[in-house]
Write a protein that holds these residues in place. Sequence first.
Motif, PDB file in Angstrom:
ATOM      1  N   PHE A   1       0.816  -1.219   0.000  1.00  0.00           N
ATOM      2  CA  PHE A   1       0.000   0.000   0.000  1.00  0.00           C
ATOM      3  C   PHE A   1       0.849   1.269   0.000  1.00  0.00           C
ATOM      4  CE2 PHE A   1      -3.072  -3.224   1.278  1.00  0.00           C
ATOM      5  CZ  PHE A   1      -4.112  -2.921   0.411  1.00  0.00           C
TER       6      PHE A   1
ATOM      7  N   ILE B   1      -6.404  -3.533  -6.202  1.00  0.00           N
ATOM      8  CA  ILE B   1      -5.342  -4.349  -5.630  1.00  0.00           C
ATOM      9  C   ILE B   1      -4.598  -5.133  -6.706  1.00  0.00           C
ATOM     10  CG2 ILE B   1      -4.853  -6.272  -4.055  1.00  0.00           C
ATOM     11  CD1 ILE B   1      -7.268  -5.311  -2.407  1.00  0.00           C
TER      12      ILE B   1
ATOM     13  N   LEU C   1      -5.716 -12.281  -0.387  1.00  0.00           N
ATOM     14  CA  LEU C   1      -6.293 -10.944  -0.490  1.00  0.00           C
ATOM     15  C   LEU C   1      -6.912 -10.512   0.836  1.00  0.00           C
ATOM     16  CD1 LEU C   1      -7.949 -11.066  -4.037  1.00  0.00           C
ATOM     17  CD2 LEU C   1      -5.868  -9.870  -3.364  1.00  0.00           C
TER      18      LEU C   1
ATOM     19  N   VAL D   1      -5.602  -7.186   2.769  1.00  0.00           N
ATOM     20  CA  VAL D   1      -6.516  -6.072   3.045  1.00  0.00           C
ATOM     21  C   VAL D   1      -6.738  -5.911   4.548  1.00  0.00           C
ATOM     22  CG1 VAL D   1      -8.869  -5.223   2.731  1.00  0.00           C
ATOM     23  CG2 VAL D   1      -7.640  -6.243   0.799  1.00  0.00           C
ATOM     24  N   LYS D   2      -6.983  -7.001   5.226  1.00  0.00           N
ATOM     25  CA  LYS D   2      -7.310  -6.938   6.648  1.00  0.00           C
ATOM     26  C   LYS D   2      -6.178  -6.353   7.483  1.00  0.00           C
ATOM     27  CE  LYS D   2      -9.101  -9.827  10.399  1.00  0.00           C
ATOM     28  NZ  LYS D   2      -9.674 -11.154  10.728  1.00  0.00           N
TER      29      LYS D   2
ATOM     30  N   ALA E   1      -4.357  -2.749   4.561  1.00  0.00           N
ATOM     31  CA  ALA E   1      -5.037  -1.738   3.747  1.00  0.00           C
ATOM     32  C   ALA E   1      -5.190  -0.406   4.464  1.00  0.00           C
ATOM     33  CB  ALA E   1      -6.403  -2.251   3.291  1.00  0.00           C
TER      34      ALA E   1
ATOM     35  N   LEU F   1     -10.767   2.164  -2.621  1.00  0.00           N
ATOM     36  CA  LEU F   1     -10.025   0.932  -2.828  1.00  0.00           C
ATOM     37  C   LEU F   1     -10.925  -0.093  -3.512  1.00  0.00           C
ATOM     38  CD1 LEU F   1      -7.385  -0.631  -2.404  1.00  0.00           C
ATOM     39  CD2 LEU F   1      -8.279  -1.364  -0.171  1.00  0.00           C
TER      40      LEU F   1
ATOM     41  N   SER G   1     -11.385  -4.031  -4.962  1.00  0.00           N
ATOM     42  CA  SER G   1     -10.949  -5.401  -4.693  1.00  0.00           C
ATOM     43  C   SER G   1     -10.134  -5.944  -5.861  1.00  0.00           C
ATOM     44  CB  SER G   1     -12.169  -6.306  -4.476  1.00  0.00           C
ATOM     45  OG  SER G   1     -12.869  -6.472  -5.706  1.00  0.00           O
TER      46      SER G   1
ATOM     47  N   LEU H   1     -13.947 -11.120   1.176  1.00  0.00           N
ATOM     48  CA  LEU H   1     -13.658  -9.730   1.526  1.00  0.00           C
ATOM     49  C   LEU H   1     -14.867  -9.050   2.150  1.00  0.00           C
ATOM     50  CD1 LEU H   1     -11.648  -8.729  -1.665  1.00  0.00           C
ATOM     51  CD2 LEU H   1     -10.716  -8.925   0.640  1.00  0.00           C
TER      52      LEU H   1
ATOM     53  N   CYS I   1     -12.146  -6.001   6.350  1.00  0.00           N
ATOM     54  CA  CYS I   1     -12.000  -5.869   4.902  1.00  0.00           C
ATOM     55  C   CYS I   1     -13.126  -5.019   4.324  1.00  0.00           C
ATOM     56  CB  CYS I   1     -11.980  -7.241   4.241  1.00  0.00           C
ATOM     57  SG  CYS I   1     -10.505  -8.222   4.604  1.00  0.00           S
TER      58      CYS I   1
ATOM     59  N   GLN J   1     -12.519  -1.395   4.498  1.00  0.00           N
ATOM     60  CA  GLN J   1     -11.484  -0.874   3.613  1.00  0.00           C
ATOM     61  C   GLN J   1     -11.884  -0.893   2.136  1.00  0.00           C
ATOM     62  OE1 GLN J   1      -8.799   0.633   4.607  1.00  0.00           O
ATOM     63  NE2 GLN J   1      -8.984   0.148   6.794  1.00  0.00           N
ATOM     64  N   ILE J   2     -12.644  -1.899   1.715  1.00  0.00           N
ATOM     65  CA  ILE J   2     -12.999  -2.062   0.300  1.00  0.00           C
ATOM     66  C   ILE J   2     -14.215  -1.200  -0.024  1.00  0.00           C
ATOM     67  CG2 ILE J   2     -13.845  -3.656  -1.458  1.00  0.00           C
ATOM     68  CD1 ILE J   2     -10.953  -4.116  -0.888  1.00  0.00           C
TER      69      ILE J   2
END
Length: 502
Positions: A150, A172, A192, A196-197, A200, A213, A215, A229, A235, A238-239
């Motif tokens: 990131f 990503i 992934l 992310v977890k 991110a 963001l 996926s 996700l 996640c 963030q997504i």
Amino acid sequence: MKKIIISIIVLLTAASAHAAKLVLTVNKAERQTITGFGAACCDGAMCPYGTDTAPVRLLYGPTSKIGLNIMRMEISPSFNGDDNASWSNYNWQGCVPSAKIVKLRGGIVFGTPWSPPGAYKTNGTAQGGKSDSQGNQRGKLREDCYDKFFPWLNSYLKYMKSKGVVVDAVSIQNEPDWWVDYSGCLYDPQDLVNLVKNYAYMLDRETYPGVRLISGESLGFTPNYTDPLMRDATCREQIDIVAGHLYGHAPLDYMKQSAVLPAQYGKEVWMTEHSVTDNIDRLPNWHENLIFAEELNECMMAGCTGYIYWYMRAHWAFIGTGESKYGTENKKNTLLPRAYVMSHFAKHVTGSTRLTTSRDMTSGSGAAQEYSAYIKGDSLIVMAIDTIGTAYDLVLRLPYDVKSCTHMLSTGNEAENLCQESSIDLAEPTKIVTVPMPARSMNTYIFMINREETGIEDVEQSCNGYDVAPGTLYDLLGNRHASSDQLNPGIYVHNGRKVLIK
């Protein structure tokens, strides 16, 4: 665009005697709001246009003939925009000239890595690894480099901003499930989730406010890559956008399944790449372009909020390449029929909210006739596609009284038939209208709602700071705005309704 103005009195009793009738009921039930449509900034295999901005000038902006508003860019495996020795034919600079134009025209630009820098990977190269020279070694992001990923995306955002381009979103990975010998990187679904977890949060949203963001964009938009996700609370936080491609699966298959959880959690769903190549040795014929129209329509049925085609310029895309072997119509930097098919959606559906209909598709693809409906401010929009050689009278049962209609029609490859506009005058406000649907045609019917009769609420009063979710506010030209902050006073569209920003 050739404009033909015709006045027609439309009554049920005036339906053409020779045409069969189809009936479509449009309901008030609302589904997703559509962010827009676009293509990728590349000419040939992942090479950006550089100083050649003819494609975006022809395709982008509300005053263009096509009306695209989303552009995808590759984040090449470079550091700080410098050429990597192994990939010296392109770098981050290549998309900057086109991106500047798209942004100036109110569009959205986002970046997708095909691979992070080779130094971060298990095979030490930007290549996916499926080659004899790499010993068939699978190129993955090394776990000890997860904390570098990131920050690397932040360096891309910083570089683009220094060049005058504020990037709206970053992905990503392009096709994390596809092992290739060109630029690529493999991730298992759990990879992934872990990335992310745990990392991110390092995406610098304070320095780059509004950046979203995306996926990993799997090859076939498979739920095994998207659902994990969405099931993880960290996640999900963030997504912002769940994305994927359509290779190998029709929209109403895996994509529709993948859209269920994102919709529950208020996430957008973008189809970020598909190449509808048809017969690659020639220009697509009109039937094949109507099949492309059905793909667009089925993506809307599947819950899609953004559709991004692959190349802008290719003989099977939107702009001609000039290669005479594909036909005399393939003139360089000339709009092709497929672009006009895209314009039906890009110019009219962007910024709208989809409504349900009596003929919504729930599975399958490629029906003889397909439909969808949308609301945007005072406009009620109905799309109708007929792929066979039979003309119909389409009886529309609408949820609101309407007082006028504009018919956008495309019926073939000939220039004069690519986009005709006619006005359909109604004798009086009505909820039942019969409109013509010619054989082998793409149709957009834009109705003006009669507010006096429907009782729809007037413009909602508001002020700067109107509480809307990011990316759901549109001006009357269909341009998306991240929030109401610092907007010029005026009327905007939110969830299919007008709001007044003071």
